[in-house]
Write an enzyme that holds these catalytic residues in place. Structure first.
Site, PDB file in Angstrom:
ATOM      1  CB  CYS A   1      -4.523  -1.393   4.433  1.00  0.00           C
ATOM      2  SG  CYS A   1      -3.553  -1.527   5.966  1.00  0.00           S
TER       3      CYS A   1
ATOM      4  CE  LYS B   1      -7.481   1.492   4.007  1.00  0.00           C
ATOM      5  NZ  LYS B   1      -6.134   1.841   4.527  1.00  0.00           N
TER       6      LYS B   1
ATOM      7  CD  GLU C   1      -2.558   1.169   2.733  1.00  0.00           C
ATOM      8  OE1 GLU C   1      -3.584   1.870   2.829  1.00  0.00           O
ATOM      9  OE2 GLU C   1      -2.121   0.476   3.674  1.00  0.00           O
TER      10      GLU C   1
END
Length: 289
Positions: free
Chosen positions: A154, A117, A44
């Site tokens: 993540c 995200k 990431e």
């Protein structure tokens, strides 16, 4: 002939020089491609240090419109040269809005689109809500040259709903680029094993391989600093680790999977046949009663 897919994750250290970070990532992409990897996952936000350890407005200047991002441009060129797929994590700017995003670059170098995200953490050492809006793309899967891929970022990896949503859309492998390590407020808190176990659980309950790529090394953007614990891995549909790295080593992990076998095996287990979505209404309510 069975459809096989070889996947890889990269693990390395990153610093303040974006060009050097891109070059290091490209070096490892080449190594992975040399081992036969067709889909190669960097960690990431590999463009620089993990800046979300604190709230500093200077970092907003490091975001770019996604099609113009130096990481996207470099990985697109590399993907076309090597004939590999590279899911590329970036700090994205869209007008006045900022996102933690990922461009999926196909094996011809063409960006297939963008995922933003969905779950944005906010805690000591991971103050992402200061920088990023919650993603507005929804969970997506990508039809690449080599297979149908699901990619979260993540904090998304801790949510079984994310994995299941991608599987319901037809994902054949799940990928999670990550930046995670020490907890600045609690030196005794170590999440390395739970981090792996959460994703291994997705593998088992969805009969799907999972790929996790994390950075490693110490970064000193704050007085306390942060040590990233690596532990990147590839696991199979049983949750067995087929390749993994420790906390400090830099390099590549890889695994090869028979996608046709997995599709049949997934059907045989019946997890998707036996779902009862009519009973799951509380999962979509903010405050179920």
């Amino acid at each position: 002939m069975p459809r096989t897919l070889t996947v890889a994750a990269l693990q390395t250290r990153y610093g303040a020089d974006m060009a050097a970070n891109i070059a290091r990532t490209a070096e490892l992409v080449r190594e992975a491609a040399g081992r036969g990897a067709q889909v190669i996952l960097p960690p990431e936000l590999f463009q620089g240090p993990y800046f979300c350890v604190a709230q500093e407005e200077r970092w907003f200047a490091t975001a770019y419109p996604w099609r113009e991002h130096p990481c996207v441009l470099a990985m697109s060129e590399l993907a076309a040269e090597l004939g590999v797929v590279i899911p590329t994590s970036i700090f994205e700017r869209e007008g006045p809005h900022y996102f933690n995003s990922l461009a999926v670059i196909d094996a011809d170098g063409r960006p297939l689109g963008l995922y933003r995200k969905s779950h944005i953490p906010d805690g000591p050492g991971y103050q992402e809500k200061y920088y990023f809006r919650p993603g507005d793309t929804g969970f997506k899967v990508w039809d690449t040259r080599f297979g149908r891929l699901g990619v979260g970022i993540c904090w998304d990896q801790w949510y079984p709903e994310s994995a299941r949503a991608m599987m319901l859309a037809g994902a054949e492998v799940l990928f999670y680029p990550t930046a995670i390590g020490s907890e600045p407020h609690d030196k005794d808190l170590d999440t390395a094993e739970p981090w792996r176990r959460a994703m291994i659980g997705h593998a088992v309950s969805n009969i799907v391989p999972v790929v996790g790529a994390n950075r490693t090394g110490f970064e000193d953007l704050t007085e306390v600093g942060q040590t990233f614990y690596g532990s990147s891995f590839v696991c199979d549909h049983r949750g067995d680790i087929v390749d993994g790295l420790g906390r400090d080593k830099e390099g590549v992990v890889a695994g090869t999977f028979d996608l046709d076998f997995l599709a049949t095996h997934r059907a045989a287990w019946g997890f998707f046949r036996d779902r009862r979505p009519e009973l799951y209404g509380s999962l979509t309510a903010a405050r179920p009663t």
